[in-house]
Design a protein around this motif. Structure first.
Motif, PDB file in Angstrom:
ATOM      1  N   THR C 131       0.827  -1.208   0.000  1.00  0.00           N
ATOM      2  CA  THR C 131       0.000   0.000   0.000  1.00  0.00           C
ATOM      3  C   THR C 131       0.863   1.260   0.000  1.00  0.00           C
ATOM      4  N   GLY C 132       1.979   1.206   0.739  1.00  0.00           N
ATOM      5  CA  GLY C 132       2.812   2.387   0.869  1.00  0.00           C
ATOM      6  C   GLY C 132       3.778   2.610  -0.281  1.00  0.00           C
ATOM      7  N   THR C 133       4.134   1.548  -1.018  1.00  0.00           N
ATOM      8  CA  THR C 133       5.258   1.701  -1.939  1.00  0.00           C
ATOM      9  C   THR C 133       4.953   1.455  -3.420  1.00  0.00           C
ATOM     10  N   VAL C 134       3.885   0.724  -3.748  1.00  0.00           N
ATOM     11  CA  VAL C 134       3.699   0.330  -5.146  1.00  0.00           C
ATOM     12  C   VAL C 134       3.390   1.521  -6.057  1.00  0.00           C
ATOM     13  N   GLY C 135       2.713   2.537  -5.505  1.00  0.00           N
ATOM     14  CA  GLY C 135       2.454   3.734  -6.309  1.00  0.00           C
ATOM     15  C   GLY C 135       3.747   4.363  -6.815  1.00  0.00           C
ATOM     16  N   GLY C 136       4.699   4.533  -5.920  1.00  0.00           N
ATOM     17  CA  GLY C 136       5.987   5.106  -6.311  1.00  0.00           C
ATOM     18  C   GLY C 136       6.743   4.208  -7.273  1.00  0.00           C
ATOM     19  N   LEU C 137       6.573   2.911  -7.091  1.00  0.00           N
ATOM     20  CA  LEU C 137       7.229   1.949  -7.976  1.00  0.00           C
ATOM     21  C   LEU C 137       6.682   2.070  -9.405  1.00  0.00           C
ATOM     22  N   ILE C 138       5.359   2.158  -9.553  1.00  0.00           N
ATOM     23  CA  ILE C 138       4.780   2.300 -10.886  1.00  0.00           C
ATOM     24  C   ILE C 138       5.187   3.649 -11.497  1.00  0.00           C
ATOM     25  N   ARG C 139       5.192   4.701 -10.660  1.00  0.00           N
ATOM     26  CA  ARG C 139       5.673   6.009 -11.127  1.00  0.00           C
ATOM     27  C   ARG C 139       7.058   5.889 -11.754  1.00  0.00           C
ATOM     28  N   ASP C 140       7.953   5.178 -11.084  1.00  0.00           N
ATOM     29  CA  ASP C 140       9.313   5.064 -11.595  1.00  0.00           C
ATOM     30  C   ASP C 140       9.376   4.216 -12.866  1.00  0.00           C
ATOM     31  N   VAL C 141       8.564   3.144 -12.935  1.00  0.00           N
ATOM     32  CA  VAL C 141       8.542   2.324 -14.150  1.00  0.00           C
ATOM     33  C   VAL C 141       8.043   3.160 -15.330  1.00  0.00           C
ATOM     34  N   LEU C 142       6.985   3.949 -15.113  1.00  0.00           N
ATOM     35  CA  LEU C 142       6.410   4.736 -16.213  1.00  0.00           C
ATOM     36  C   LEU C 142       7.348   5.843 -16.670  1.00  0.00           C
ATOM     37  N   THR C 143       8.172   6.365 -15.762  1.00  0.00           N
ATOM     38  CA  THR C 143       9.132   7.388 -16.184  1.00  0.00           C
ATOM     39  C   THR C 143      10.484   6.747 -16.479  1.00  0.00           C
ATOM     40  N   ASN C 144      10.461   5.423 -16.654  1.00  0.00           N
ATOM     41  CA  ASN C 144      11.599   4.682 -17.213  1.00  0.00           C
ATOM     42  C   ASN C 144      12.847   4.733 -16.328  1.00  0.00           C
ATOM     43  N   LYS C 145      12.638   4.551 -15.034  1.00  0.00           N
ATOM     44  CA  LYS C 145      13.766   4.462 -14.107  1.00  0.00           C
ATOM     45  C   LYS C 145      13.697   3.145 -13.332  1.00  0.00           C
ATOM     46  N   ILE C 146      14.836   2.674 -12.846  1.00  0.00           N
ATOM     47  CA  ILE C 146      14.798   1.574 -11.886  1.00  0.00           C
ATOM     48  C   ILE C 146      14.162   2.107 -10.613  1.00  0.00           C
ATOM     49  N   PRO C 147      13.097   1.433 -10.116  1.00  0.00           N
ATOM     50  CA  PRO C 147      12.367   2.009  -8.983  1.00  0.00           C
ATOM     51  C   PRO C 147      13.268   2.338  -7.801  1.00  0.00           C
ATOM     52  N   MET C 148      13.076   3.569  -7.298  1.00  0.00           N
ATOM     53  CA  MET C 148      13.857   4.074  -6.185  1.00  0.00           C
ATOM     54  C   MET C 148      13.796   3.145  -4.975  1.00  0.00           C
ATOM     55  N   ILE C 149      12.614   2.583  -4.706  1.00  0.00           N
ATOM     56  CA  ILE C 149      12.505   1.799  -3.468  1.00  0.00           C
ATOM     57  C   ILE C 149      13.350   0.537  -3.536  1.00  0.00           C
ATOM     58  N   LEU C 150      13.777   0.138  -4.743  1.00  0.00           N
ATOM     59  CA  LEU C 150      14.605  -1.057  -4.851  1.00  0.00           C
ATOM     60  C   LEU C 150      16.074  -0.752  -4.584  1.00  0.00           C
ATOM     61  N   GLN C 151      16.454   0.525  -4.656  1.00  0.00           N
ATOM     62  CA  GLN C 151      17.881   0.787  -4.547  1.00  0.00           C
ATOM     63  C   GLN C 151      18.292   1.755  -3.457  1.00  0.00           C
ATOM     64  N   ARG C 152      17.421   2.708  -3.112  1.00  0.00           N
ATOM     65  CA  ARG C 152      17.887   3.765  -2.231  1.00  0.00           C
ATOM     66  C   ARG C 152      17.358   3.624  -0.823  1.00  0.00           C
ATOM     67  N   ASP C 153      18.116   4.053   0.075  1.00  0.00           N
ATOM     68  CA  ASP C 153      17.844   4.163   1.510  1.00  0.00           C
ATOM     69  C   ASP C 153      16.633   3.400   2.055  1.00  0.00           C
ATOM     70  N   ILE C 154      16.234   3.804   3.229  1.00  0.00           N
ATOM     71  CA  ILE C 154      15.217   3.084   4.003  1.00  0.00           C
ATOM     72  C   ILE C 154      13.844   3.595   3.584  1.00  0.00           C
ATOM     73  N   TYR C 155      13.107   2.855   2.785  1.00  0.00           N
ATOM     74  CA  TYR C 155      11.769   3.330   2.429  1.00  0.00           C
ATOM     75  C   TYR C 155      10.744   2.211   2.683  1.00  0.00           C
TER      76      TYR C 155
END
Lengths: 209, 209, 209
Positions: C131-155
């Protein structure tokens, strides 16, 4: 199917999930994600296909919500992978074989589960291939690559062929165990033959506009 | 609606699915995927919007599971596309027109289907646009591009406008066939005008951090 | 929970949705999408996590279809963001704090909603993080980036920790309001500490093949 066969398929399915989790963890390692990112990719690779199938078929609870053993097995498999690869090279050949077995298992269980709900053969074959391939496809999208199954060798093709054989053999008087084994051997055989001899489908290439 | 209109919309819907499959196959060809990869992209482009709509609305069986004619039409359309483009250039102008018609059909059928379940107008308009655009969006994600509908000209905008017109005309005494035709003409007109004169929405541009 | 708490959580949830929409709009702005593309990314970022949760749990109507206030709030928030950033720099620090609060709210409401349907704790914690993270993950996929939550800091880690604390405190005699506040403070505290001191999980890095 007998209870022994159902039992066997459950264990094979669990095995397939763990193998796909390992392949996801290794793919994530090549992108240097953090530990949780690796677990996320491993989970998505392992359950993505079956989850997509369950949502499309309106089959609830989704398999890993109904039986959390899957998640436990995935997380243990991922942690062991991370631990193992700190010291040694991943055993590429064993992994390719395990991956082929995982694909075979998912193809058959995907076909079986779909048959409980749908009778159209085209749909059953497609759902079997979805079960086997969508996890890897999401893994590739999340790590920002064009999905492997869309471009390289015989992968989804092996799942489609295996599911077709499985449906065709149901028209015969063969016991279901023989049917299951044969279809799995088709998937594994096609997959390994493709790797061994570099088989692939013809490419379709247009000029860039 | 009369039976004739329902029949007509079914055939138009099938036409829209095939047109979107062709656009997916051509996009895949530019990435030199293998044959099965091309079929996968074509299928996803054609059914992705309607499938997302059906899952969000809990409408089961999903339309292509309920009526496998869609899949058959998609596969035939894709194979014909591959065969045709081996010898000739794709007819770009005819395809743009066909694509605009496909978008118009999906917008109207998406709005109609949503209206059977939901009464809120904002939701209906959004579901209509989802039906028309999500297939192309998944196509772009799988071929590793920023989705076209997020950046270029009037596309989702045409769907939103058409669905809004469709809902507004329902408040009048116009027969539903006139309503449907008008809304479709709005979508097609906006789309073709955007292509002809290079219309696009203003961009929103921030500096990179 | 008392009615006051339910009311409070609803407003916090709405606040979380708007905050995530703003973060989506800003991410879209860095990719110079058009106005509608910005709204699409904002909506997907804001509702992607809850929608995935609802689909996986077979909870219909999906939350934003059941209550269109969410969409209205998202669209207003996005338009205000676009208007504000034409003249001024986005207030980075305030946004990071708001985002942490949004993550905390989504984690708790995600856990609560899942608990209505499922009793397994691992599933509840995972659904809270989804619930907390998938929105940001889809945002990153659509803007063609490796999703931030997979690589950066504590999220996602903060969401998992907060949901775990929330479940553990339910075993005590603490009133639910204290429980909710404590779990939210855990999420926000971890998130802000991670930003302040650059905390992150260890990376898992394999050599490229």
């Amino acid at each position: 199917m007998s209870w022994e066969e159902i039992e066997l398929l459950y264990w094979l399915d669990l095995f397939g999930v763990v193998v796909f989790a390992v392949s996801g963890a290794l793919a994530a390692g090549r992108k240097s994600l953090d530990l949780l990112g690796v677990v996320v990719i491993a989970v998505v690779t392992a359950v993505g296909g079956g989850t997509t199938r369950d949502l499309l078929l309106n089959r609830h609870p989704v398999f890993w919500i109904a039986d959390p053993t899957y998640l436990t097995a995935i997380i243990i498999g991922t942690l062991l992978t991370i631990w193992y690869t700190r010291h040694k090279e991943p055993p590429q050949k064993a992994l390719l074989l395990a991956d082929a077995l995982g694909l075979a298992v998912f193809t058959i269980t995907g076909a079986q589960i779909t048959q409980e709900v749908v009778s159209n053969e085209v749909i059953i074959v497609i759902m079997a291939a979805i079960t086997g391939t969508v996890g890897g496809l999401i893994r590739d999208v999340l790590t920002n690559k064009i999905p492997m199954i869309l471009q390289r060798d015989i992968y989804a093709t092996a799942a489609l062929a295996g599911a077709t054989v499985y449906l065709l053999l149901q028209l015969t008087a063969l016991p279901s165990s023989v049917n299951i084994m044969t279809a799995m051997i088709v998937v594994i055989g096609l997959r390994l033959a493709a790797i061994q001899w570099g088989l692939h489908l013809p490419r379709f290439k247009l000029e860039e506009e």
